[in-house]
Design an enzyme around this catalytic site. Structure first.
Site, PDB file in Angstrom:
ATOM      1  CB  CYS A   2      17.115 -16.310  19.530  1.00 28.56           C
ATOM      2  SG  CYS A   2      16.881 -18.023  19.113  1.00 28.56           S
ATOM      3  NE  ARG A  27      19.533 -11.706  27.285  1.00 29.95           N
ATOM      4  CZ  ARG A  27      18.377 -11.113  27.207  1.00 29.95           C
ATOM      5  NH1 ARG A  27      17.535 -11.469  26.271  1.00 29.95           N
ATOM      6  NH2 ARG A  27      18.049 -10.177  28.044  1.00 29.95           N
ATOM      7  CD1 TRP A  74      20.101 -22.034  23.306  1.00 35.90           C
ATOM      8  CD2 TRP A  74      17.901 -22.385  23.071  1.00 35.90           C
ATOM      9  NE1 TRP A  74      19.713 -22.973  24.233  1.00 35.90           N
ATOM     10  CE2 TRP A  74      18.378 -23.217  24.114  1.00 35.90           C
ATOM     11  CE3 TRP A  74      16.551 -22.435  22.741  1.00 35.90           C
ATOM     12  CZ2 TRP A  74      17.547 -24.074  24.831  1.00 35.90           C
ATOM     13  CZ3 TRP A  74      15.730 -23.293  23.446  1.00 35.90           C
ATOM     14  CH2 TRP A  74      16.232 -24.102  24.488  1.00 35.90           C
ATOM     15  CG  ASN A  99      15.208 -13.586  18.875  1.00 38.94           C
ATOM     16  OD1 ASN A  99      16.061 -14.024  18.121  1.00 38.94           O
ATOM     17  ND2 ASN A  99      15.447 -12.636  19.762  1.00 38.94           N
ATOM     18  N   GLY A 100      12.031 -16.811  18.475  1.00 45.59           N
ATOM     19  CA  GLY A 100      10.702 -17.337  18.764  1.00 45.59           C
ATOM     20  C   GLY A 100      10.377 -18.553  17.920  1.00 45.59           C
ATOM     21  CD  GLU A 478      18.282 -22.412  42.988  1.00 44.25           C
ATOM     22  OE1 GLU A 478      17.375 -22.906  42.302  1.00 44.25           O
ATOM     23  OE2 GLU A 478      19.121 -21.617  42.522  1.00 44.25           O
ATOM     24  CE  LYS A 482      21.469 -22.551  40.004  1.00 42.32           C
ATOM     25  NZ  LYS A 482      20.292 -21.759  40.215  1.00 42.32           N
ATOM     26  CD  GLU A 485      21.109 -24.069  36.158  1.00 46.47           C
ATOM     27  OE1 GLU A 485      20.593 -23.746  35.088  1.00 46.47           O
ATOM     28  OE2 GLU A 485      20.895 -23.452  37.213  1.00 46.47           O
ATOM     29  CG  HIS A 501       6.900 -42.147  51.896  1.00 45.41           C
ATOM     30  ND1 HIS A 501       6.026 -43.031  52.480  1.00 45.41           N
ATOM     31  CD2 HIS A 501       7.067 -41.141  52.801  1.00 45.41           C
ATOM     32  CE1 HIS A 501       5.645 -42.578  53.665  1.00 45.41           C
ATOM     33  NE2 HIS A 501       6.275 -41.442  53.886  1.00 45.41           N
ATOM     34  CE  LYS A 600      20.962 -15.090  33.790  1.00 46.08           C
ATOM     35  NZ  LYS A 600      20.943 -15.932  35.003  1.00 46.08           N
TER      36      LYS A 600
END
Ligand code: M6R
Length: 605
Positions: A2, A27, A74, A99-100, A478, A482, A485, A501, A600
């Site tokens: 947001c 974002r 968002w 926001n929040g 990582e 990547k 996502e 295992h 973001k």
């Protein structure tokens, strides 16, 4: 995530609000909206599409005003539909953006329903709008000060009232909010970046602050309701527009910016000394006996990589935790541990909360490794090391990660030297290798055509495994993050020795297994793991250093890395994994820079 923009001026501010939203677009958001006060009431436009669509709507509706607020949402509470998009109104008098998350919104909603307020959205935000409306007695500033006392959770808000045509009120607790000071006009935003072009003078509000913006000035009250003075800071850093240049996506641009970003982040000094991390570091580093690293996502993986360096080079015990887990468990605090928070944005709610939790538990020494000098995290820690990646737009973190690694490696060498484990010759060698990194990275980036060839095959897969060993295990993690996502291919990473295992059961001819194969002490072990995969028909895609003698063959595809880079090898090995994820996502036609459901800067818990 947001974003908030607000403005009060003597000119039509709609373009300022829309431009602010555009700057926050990267974002991630799923709806957006704007409201202005005009003719004694609030008017709004909202869209579940892009800011460009909102701009078109605003143009068609001829929305104009000298006072207004705007938002990118968002979704947390309530689907991303127009009715839930902000600004949210209360009885056509109050317009509010938020926001929040308000944790006690259900109980507040019941109380407000009892007072006759009707709820038309599924958001937690609507309770704030009605609450402020219910407390309004002629001063919006006073009403907001009263209202925030009843809110539990994290929030930043901007609000206007039809009776005060030249006033915007803001408040923050746990979510960032910044005031921009102009000449005869003032602004509010969740990030100073949104106001680039409007002002360079900012006040970063503190936790619990409420602010009133009018044409004549700005007032602030602290969490106790006392008038407060806050420092005015000049920030020029946001001038540079974020241009894509010749690249197809920001992620691609940012991958290719890594040689420059790393060159800028490598300390310019010939020796590694504590002051690189701030004035307090000299004394603090002598007191500490261990490290506690807290971070999320990709930043957490840089911490995991650094553990290998810190324990090997500096011989200092290092614990790395996911911030959102640490803050909710009973831990045994060690006041002699240095708490290191790692974050690209410096605003990640989970990491900020973990930092505050550590401070509450008595941790005195805190260091942030961060890409944003004005962020809450940098302001909250005793020491800071700023990565110089430049603004990162793509949701998938790339150059922020590799510059974090540079910062953390520098920390390991600095602590190693201080603790007597790095002599002058070793220090000079580390400096030399760090300085050569940009050139080494350029050679790795030149592998792009070979990686594009692989990505065609990957784009037809739905699952992938990533293997690494030692300090390259976090690099495998990582690489898997990547890929998942941005291409939405399910990917998992394992330390290669763990394969037998359990995960080996997944290996068939349909399973690509990406393997990070540096020429290090674990190579022979890794080769055995490769054989385990081959024996089950798995398709191996190996990034192998020269001299590993891993060669192309039946079911084994090899891309040869230009050079072995010793301790700094993870910084090189992650780059082809970034490129593989990027080109696979392009081949699948996903929205690379703004992957679905992600944001973001994750400013909610
Ligand atoms: O801004 P931060 O570094 O604190 O963000 C942490 C994570 O949200 C972030 O790294 C996330 O995992 C990225 N999307 C990964 O590419």
């Amino acid at each position: 995530m947001c974003g908030i923009v607000g403005a009060v001026a003597q000119r039509n501010i709609v373009s300022v609000l829309i431009e602010g939203l555009r700057r926050l677009e990267y974002r991630g958001y799923d709806s957006c909206g704007v409201a202005v006060l005009a003719g004694g009431e609030p008017h709004r436009a909202r869209s579940v599409s892009r800011v460009a669509d909102l701009d078109a709507q605003v143009g068609e509706a001829r929305l104009e005003g000298v006072t207004g607020i705007a938002h990118t949402r968002w979704a947390t509470h309530g689907a991303p539909v127009t009715d839930n998009a902000h600004p949210i109104f209360s009885r056509d008098a109050v317009a509010l953006v938020h926001n929040g998350i308000i944790e006690n919104f259900e109980s507040l909603r019941e109380v407000l329903r009892g007072k006759g307020y009707e709820f038309v959205t599924q958001t937690d935000t609507e309770v704030i709008a009605h609450l402020i409306h219910s407390l309004y007695r002629g001063s919006l500033y006073d009403a907001v000060c009263e209202a925030v006392k009843q809110l539990h959770g994290a929030y930043a808000i901007a609000v206007v009232h039809k009776n005060e045509p030249n006033t915007v009120v803001g408040a923050r607790q746990g979510s960032p909010l910044v005031v921009g000071l102009g000449a005869g006009e003032n602004f509010l935003a969740s990030d100073a970046l949104a106001l680039a072009g409007s002002t360079e003078r900012f006040v970063f509000l503190e936790e619990g602050d409420v602010t009133e913006l009018t044409l004549g000035g700005v007032r602030i009250r602290d969490r106790e309701g006392r008038d407060a003075e806050r420092e005015v800071r000049t920030v020029h850093a946001y001038g540079g527009a974020v241009e894509l240049g010749p690249y197809r996506h920001f992620m691609q641009k940012e991958i290719f910016e890594q040689p420059r970003a790393i060159a800028d982040t490598v300390p310019q000094t010939d020796t590694f000394d504590a002051p690189l991390f701030g004035d307090a570091a000299e004394a603090a580093f002598r007191e500490i006996d261990s490290l506690l690293i807290l971070a999320c996502g990709t930043s957490h993986y840089s911490g995991l990589t650094a553990k290998y360096w810190l324990e090997s080079i500096a011989k200092i015990p290092t614990q790395v935790e996911i911030a959102s887990e640490y803050r909710y468990r009973d831990s045994v605090p060690n006041p002699k541990a240095l708490v290191v928070v790692i974050s690209q944005s410096g605003e990640t709610a989970d990491t900020l909360a973990a930092l505050k939790h550590a401070q509450k538990l008595g941790h005195r020494h805190t260091l942030s490794i961060c890409n944003v000098s004005t962020s809450a995290m940098v302001r909250l820690t005793e020491m800071a090391f700023l990565t110089r990646a430049g603004q990162e737009i793509g949701v998938a973190s790339t150059k922020a990660f590799t510059t974090q690694l540079v910062a953390l490696f520098s920390l390991a060498v600095t602590l190693g030297k201080l603790r007597g484990h790095v002599d002058a010759a070793a220090e000079a060698d580390y400096v030399k290798h760090l300085r050569h990194l940009p050139a080494a990275l350029n050679s790795v980036l030149a592998l792009e055509p070979q990686i594009i060839a692989w990505s065609e095959e990957f784009s037809r897969k739905e699952n992938a495994l990533f293997l690494g060993r030692g300090m390259h295990y976090p690099i495998a993690l990582e690489g898997a993050l990547k890929l998942k996502e941005i291409s939405y291919i399910h990917a998992e990473a394992y330390p290669a020795g763990e394969l037998k295992h359990g995960p080996l059961a997944l290996v068939t001819e349909a399973m690509p297994v990406v393997t990070v194969a540096p020429n290090d002490a674990l190579l022979e072990k890794l080769k055995s793991n490769i054989q385990e995969v081959r024996a089950r028909g798995g398709q191996l895609y190996v990034f192998a250093d020269a001299d590993t003698r891993i060669v192309n063959g039946e079911g084994i595809h090899v891309i040869r890395m230009p050079e072995h880079y010793g301790m700094l090898s993870p910084i090189l090995h992650v780059v082809p994994l970034q490129l593989l994820a990027y080109h696979t996502a392009c081949a699948r036609g996903t929205d690379v820079d703004k992957p679905r459901n992600l944001a973001k800067s994750v400013t909610v818990e």
